[in-house]
Design an enzyme around this catalytic site. Structure first.
Site, PDB file in Angstrom:
ATOM      1  NE  ARG A 172       0.640  -4.186  -0.492  1.00 13.23           N
ATOM      2  CZ  ARG A 172      -0.564  -3.830  -0.931  1.00 13.23           C
ATOM      3  NH1 ARG A 172      -1.505  -3.504  -0.076  1.00 13.23           N
ATOM      4  NH2 ARG A 172      -0.813  -3.784  -2.228  1.00 13.23           N
ATOM      5  CE1 TYR A 202     -11.383  -9.298  -5.606  1.00 17.90           C
ATOM      6  CE2 TYR A 202     -13.389 -10.122  -4.563  1.00 17.90           C
ATOM      7  CZ  TYR A 202     -12.011  -9.969  -4.563  1.00 17.90           C
ATOM      8  OH  TYR A 202     -11.272 -10.494  -3.525  1.00 17.90           O
ATOM      9  N   GLY A 232       1.556 -12.019  -5.281  1.00 13.76           N
ATOM     10  CA  GLY A 232       1.038 -11.053  -4.307  1.00 13.76           C
ATOM     11  C   GLY A 232       1.525 -11.380  -2.908  1.00 13.76           C
ATOM     12  CB  ALA A 237     -16.925 -11.665 -13.697  1.00 11.86           C
ATOM     13  CG  ASP A 295       0.980  -6.197 -13.919  1.00  7.59           C
ATOM     14  OD1 ASP A 295       0.169  -7.044 -13.498  1.00  7.59           O
ATOM     15  OD2 ASP A 295       0.642  -5.120 -14.437  1.00  7.59           O
ATOM     16  CB  VAL A 296       0.203 -11.742 -11.865  1.00  2.00           C
ATOM     17  CG1 VAL A 296       1.256 -12.255 -10.892  1.00  2.00           C
ATOM     18  CG2 VAL A 296      -0.865 -10.915 -11.155  1.00  2.00           C
ATOM     19  CB  ILE A 324      -9.224 -11.602   5.184  1.00  2.00           C
ATOM     20  CG1 ILE A 324      -9.932 -12.907   4.754  1.00  2.00           C
ATOM     21  CG2 ILE A 324      -7.930 -11.902   5.955  1.00  2.00           C
ATOM     22  CD1 ILE A 324     -10.395 -13.825   5.863  1.00  2.00           C
TER      23      ILE A 324
HETATM   24  P1  NAP Z   1      -3.729  -6.835  -0.343  1.00  3.73           P
HETATM   25  O1  NAP Z   1      -3.374  -6.752   1.093  1.00  3.73           O
HETATM   26  O2  NAP Z   1      -4.292  -5.665  -1.051  1.00  3.73           O
HETATM   27  O3  NAP Z   1      -2.439  -7.365  -1.137  1.00  3.73           O
HETATM   28  C1  NAP Z   1      -2.506  -7.556  -2.518  1.00  3.73           C
HETATM   29  C2  NAP Z   1      -1.237  -8.246  -2.973  1.00  3.73           C
HETATM   30  O4  NAP Z   1      -1.355  -8.524  -4.381  1.00  3.73           O
HETATM   31  C3  NAP Z   1      -0.010  -7.368  -2.828  1.00  3.73           C
HETATM   32  O5  NAP Z   1       1.089  -8.215  -2.554  1.00  3.73           O
HETATM   33  C4  NAP Z   1       0.128  -6.740  -4.208  1.00  3.73           C
HETATM   34  O6  NAP Z   1       1.461  -6.338  -4.525  1.00  3.73           O
HETATM   35  C5  NAP Z   1      -0.272  -7.911  -5.067  1.00  3.73           C
HETATM   36  N1  NAP Z   1      -0.725  -7.547  -6.414  1.00  3.73           N
HETATM   37  C6  NAP Z   1      -1.832  -6.852  -6.765  1.00  3.73           C
HETATM   38  N2  NAP Z   1      -1.910  -6.747  -8.113  1.00  3.73           N
HETATM   39  C7  NAP Z   1      -0.827  -7.406  -8.602  1.00  3.73           C
HETATM   40  C8  NAP Z   1      -0.337  -7.633  -9.909  1.00  3.73           C
HETATM   41  N3  NAP Z   1      -0.993  -7.193 -10.989  1.00  3.73           N
HETATM   42  N4  NAP Z   1       0.828  -8.310 -10.049  1.00  3.73           N
HETATM   43  C9  NAP Z   1       1.496  -8.789  -8.971  1.00  3.73           C
HETATM   44  N5  NAP Z   1       1.071  -8.599  -7.707  1.00  3.73           N
HETATM   45  C10 NAP Z   1      -0.071  -7.909  -7.535  1.00  3.73           C
HETATM   46  O7  NAP Z   1      -4.802  -7.994  -0.608  1.00  3.73           O
HETATM   47  P2  NAP Z   1      -5.252  -9.261   0.276  1.00  3.73           P
HETATM   48  O8  NAP Z   1      -6.436  -8.882   1.033  1.00  3.73           O
HETATM   49  O9  NAP Z   1      -4.085  -9.891   0.941  1.00  3.73           O
HETATM   50  O10 NAP Z   1      -5.773 -10.206  -0.911  1.00  3.73           O
HETATM   51  C11 NAP Z   1      -5.047 -11.302  -1.401  1.00  3.73           C
HETATM   52  C12 NAP Z   1      -5.988 -12.144  -2.250  1.00  3.73           C
HETATM   53  O11 NAP Z   1      -7.091 -12.554  -1.456  1.00  3.73           O
HETATM   54  C13 NAP Z   1      -6.587 -11.405  -3.442  1.00  3.73           C
HETATM   55  O12 NAP Z   1      -6.673 -12.272  -4.547  1.00  3.73           O
HETATM   56  C14 NAP Z   1      -7.972 -11.035  -2.963  1.00  3.73           C
HETATM   57  O13 NAP Z   1      -8.861 -10.892  -4.044  1.00  3.73           O
HETATM   58  C15 NAP Z   1      -8.293 -12.232  -2.100  1.00  3.73           C
HETATM   59  N6  NAP Z   1      -9.329 -11.989  -1.118  1.00  3.73           N
HETATM   60  C16 NAP Z   1      -9.151 -11.076  -0.115  1.00  3.73           C
HETATM   61  C17 NAP Z   1     -10.171 -10.894   0.808  1.00  3.73           C
HETATM   62  C18 NAP Z   1     -10.063  -9.921   1.962  1.00  3.73           C
HETATM   63  O14 NAP Z   1     -11.065  -9.720   2.655  1.00  3.73           O
HETATM   64  N7  NAP Z   1      -8.915  -9.303   2.196  1.00  3.73           N
HETATM   65  C19 NAP Z   1     -11.365 -11.615   0.692  1.00  3.73           C
HETATM   66  C20 NAP Z   1     -11.499 -12.519  -0.328  1.00  3.73           C
HETATM   67  C21 NAP Z   1     -10.482 -12.715  -1.214  1.00  3.73           C
HETATM   68  P3  NAP Z   1       2.030  -4.859  -4.097  1.00  3.73           P
HETATM   69  O15 NAP Z   1       2.261  -4.929  -2.624  1.00  3.73           O
HETATM   70  O16 NAP Z   1       3.285  -4.704  -4.882  1.00  3.73           O
HETATM   71  O17 NAP Z   1       0.958  -3.893  -4.463  1.00  3.73           O
END
Ligand code: NAP
Length: 242
Positions: free
Chosen positions: A11, A153, A8, A155, A59-60, A186
């Site tokens: 972005r 999420y 991921g 779980a 796709d992971v 975030i």
């Molecule tokens: P984001 O901006 O939505 O980015 C998600 C990233 O994951 C993108 O690079 C997307 O790729 C990739 N992705 C999604 N499904 C995938 C799959 N099946 N295979 C490969 N790549 C995949 O999310 P983020 O906020 O940066 O979140 C990153 C991590 O932090 C996640 O695990 C999320 O659960 C965790 N998190 C986020 C927050 C928050 O507040 N933002 C809080 C707690 C935890 P594409 O660009 O190709 O779609």
């Protein structure tokens, strides 16, 4: 060459982690699922830091794709080592449990929990052979506290926390550490639809965090200096919950 793989990485938090690890001198393998435009922008930013980068589109949550793309890379790059793995890819698909579809359940479990298994098992072998490795799993406050509307999420992330602690004990003797970071809110695409003005009132720091603030903590856990930290879960949430 020493590599770091960030799932991921196109972005949000993943991009910030790619840039942090590039600053630390790693060559970066940038995984993503579909957003070619954003992935190429991460690649451009990584290359600006004078390290190499490579896009890895798979796709992971799909075992066949992980085995073929990542497994294929490992097979073809036997001289190189992936020292750092950041399992960051993840999606949110919120619904109250009574309305949650099986698809929503499976998509979220797949991209976090199944993905942890599919990706990590391919790379941990090389780390054990090298007697050095750093694995950091991006979980969530939701996986510690549980959040209504996010049974899937919560779980998935709680599952990854359990797996983090188990794997850490399996590999500790070989210089491989396994930790998790648990962000709160975030500012990324994932939280675009939330009411930030209301939610930030609940946070002692009165603001959402920035991707870089998560990436800096991950950078430390991924560094040689974090050598005696393993099986831990670091909250990064502005004081919201611990
Ligand atoms: P984001 O901006 O939505 O980015 C998600 C990233 O994951 C993108 O690079 C997307 O790729 C990739 N992705 C999604 N499904 C995938 C799959 N099946 N295979 C490969 N790549 C995949 O999310 P983020 O906020 O940066 O979140 C990153 C991590 O932090 C996640 O695990 C999320 O659960 C965790 N998190 C986020 C927050 C928050 O507040 N933002 C809080 C707690 C935890 P594409 O660009 O190709 O779609």
């Amino acid at each position: 060459m020493k590599y770091a793989l960030v799932t991921g990485g196109s972005r949000g938090i993943g991009r910030a982690v790619c840039l942090k690890l590039a600053d630390m001198g790693y060559h970066i393998l940038i995984n993503y699922k579909s957003n070619d435009l954003e992935a190429n922008e991460t690649l451009r930013l990584v290359k600006e830091k004078n390290v190499s980068g490579q896009l890895m589109k798979f796709d992971v949550s799909n075992k066949a794709q992980v085995d073929s793309l990542l497994g294929g890379w490992i097979e073809n790059n036997k001289e190189d080592t992936v020292e750092v793995l950041v399992n960051n890819a993840g999606v949110r698909e919120d619904a109250l449990l009574m309305w949650m579809t099986e698809e929503q359940w499976k998509n979220v479990m797949g991209s976090s929990l199944d993905a942890f298994y599919y990706v990590t098992r391919l790379l941990v072998m090389g780390m054990l052979a090298n007697r050095y490795g750093r694995i950091v799993n991006v979980v969530s406050l939701s996986g510690i506290k549980g959040m209504p509307g996010q049974a899937n999420y919560s779980a998935a992330k709680a599952g990854v926390i359990g797996a983090t602690k188990a794997l850490a004990q399996e590999v500790a003797r070989r210089g491989v550490t396994v930790n998790a970071v648990a962000p709160g809110f975030i500012s990324t695409d994932m939280t675009q639809d939330l009411n930030e003005a209301e939610l930030k009132k609940l946070i002692p720091m009165q603001r959402f965090g920035q991707p870089k603030e998560v990436a800096d903590a991950i950078g430390f856990l991924a560094s040689p200096e974090a050598s005696y930290i393993t099986a831990s879960v670091l909250s990064i949430n502005g004081g919201l919950y611990s």
